[in-house]
Design a protein around this motif. Structure first.
Motif, mmCIF file in Angstrom:
data_model
loop_
_atom_site.group_PDB
_atom_site.id
_atom_site.type_symbol
_atom_site.label_atom_id
_atom_site.label_comp_id
_atom_site.label_asym_id
_atom_site.label_seq_id
_atom_site.Cartn_x
_atom_site.Cartn_y
_atom_site.Cartn_z
ATOM 1 N N ARG A 145 0.833 -1.209 0.000
ATOM 2 C CA ARG A 145 0.000 0.000 0.000
ATOM 3 C C ARG A 145 0.871 1.264 0.000
ATOM 4 N N GLU A 160 -16.298 4.796 -0.139
ATOM 5 C CA GLU A 160 -15.619 3.920 0.824
ATOM 6 C C GLU A 160 -16.582 3.355 1.861
ATOM 7 N N GLU A 161 -17.660 4.079 2.126
ATOM 8 C CA GLU A 161 -18.633 3.596 3.113
ATOM 9 C C GLU A 161 -19.301 2.298 2.683
ATOM 10 N N CYS A 168 -17.951 -0.417 1.732
ATOM 11 C CA CYS A 168 -17.268 -1.655 2.147
ATOM 12 C C CYS A 168 -16.953 -1.673 3.641
ATOM 13 N N ARG A 169 -17.443 -0.697 4.375
ATOM 14 C CA ARG A 169 -17.236 -0.712 5.826
ATOM 15 C C ARG A 169 -18.052 -1.840 6.456
ATOM 16 N N HIS A 194 -5.246 2.675 -2.722
ATOM 17 C CA HIS A 194 -6.355 3.453 -2.183
ATOM 18 C C HIS A 194 -7.623 2.668 -1.862
ATOM 19 N N PHE A 195 -7.686 1.375 -2.163
ATOM 20 C CA PHE A 195 -8.841 0.638 -1.680
ATOM 21 C C PHE A 195 -8.704 0.498 -0.167
ATOM 22 N N PRO A 196 -9.792 0.684 0.590
ATOM 23 C CA PRO A 196 -9.681 0.765 2.054
ATOM 24 C C PRO A 196 -9.126 -0.482 2.732
ATOM 25 N N HIS A 197 -9.278 -1.662 2.130
ATOM 26 C CA HIS A 197 -8.821 -2.897 2.761
ATOM 27 C C HIS A 197 -7.721 -3.558 1.927
#
Length: 245
Positions: free
Chosen positions: A46, A65-66, A68-69, A92-95
């Motif tokens: 990352r 992004e919300e 995939c929370r 930049h993907f959150p996970h």
């Protein structure tokens, strides 16, 4: 003009190779500590990906992004425009994620070694079908899986019909399908380009997940392709143009 492009390409590779070499050293150390779980390597990938995008001065916009929370046991399905798609998702993907890819892609500069360690690799020389590899990964991988249903990078920046076998297997195994739309990466580095066009706008739009258990496998696959295509066509004009500093 060709000479200028080749000089630019050589300069970019020198800068990126120098950058990547430092991260590769840290990755090797991380894998000594944590090779099985790969958490350290994911974080290094990352950081390296974000630094690459900074070096080539990309302006990145992430939206949704919300969506995939709190999401568990899912797979990303994304359009595929460029080698920069891998960089953008890792950066930049959150996970942290694991890519489904053909083994030949491990020869790709920069991310080949990462994919060898953390990817779900399809290698027909071993006599194991792609369907079997994907199904086993869907059942056992602790990471969100990334699949490019078009099967290969776009030749012209247009979306191609999805090859549904892979996403159908992921849906059958109970993975929620998360549509992701990438924008601007083709304009920055198309399939036939030899140098990255710097100072571009790149976009990642994360759309609401689709649950095959609620919709049915076939309907989830239909909606997945539909929402990716519609969003790409509606938003692509916003990205890919030079950013003036």
């Amino acid at each position: 003009m060709r000479v200028i492009v080749e000089l630019l390409r050589a300069w970019q590779w020198i800068r990126l190779f120098s950058l990547i070499s430092w991260f590769h050293v840290f990755k090797l150390i991380g894998n000594i500590i944590d090779r099985r779980d790969g958490v350290i390597e994911q974080h290094i990938a990352r950081l390296m990906s974000r630094r690459i995008l900074e070096v080539v001065r990309m302006n990145v916009h992430v939206e949704g992004e919300e969506n995939c929370r709190g999401l568990e046991h899912y797979a990303l399905a994304s359009n595929h425009l460029s080698y920069l798609d891998w960089v953008l998702i890792l950066a930049h993907f959150p996970h942290s994620v694991s890519f489904i890819a053909k083994r030949i892609v491990t020869l790709m500069p920069v991310f080949g070694s990462y994919l060898r360690n953390r990817g779900v690799l399809i290698d027909r020389r071993k006599g194991v079908s792609a369907r079997t590899v994907i199904r086993e990964a869907a059942q056992s991988s602790p990471w969100p899986l990334v699949i490019f249903p078009e099967g290969t990078r776009s030749q012209d920046g247009e979306l191609k019909p999805f090859k549904r076998a892979g996403i159908r297997i992921l849906a059958e195994e109970g993975r929620k399908l998360l549509p992701v739309v990438l924008l601007g990466t083709f304009e920055a580095l198309g399939k036939d380009d030899r140098a990255i066009r710097t100072r571009r706008r790149l976009g990642m739009i994360i759309l609401p997940p689709l649950d095959p258990q609620e919709l049915g496998v076939e309907e989830a696959c239909n909606r997945l392709e539909q929402v990716i295509a519609e969003t790409y066509e509606a938003r692509r004009h916003e990205f890919g143009y030079p950013v003036h500093s």
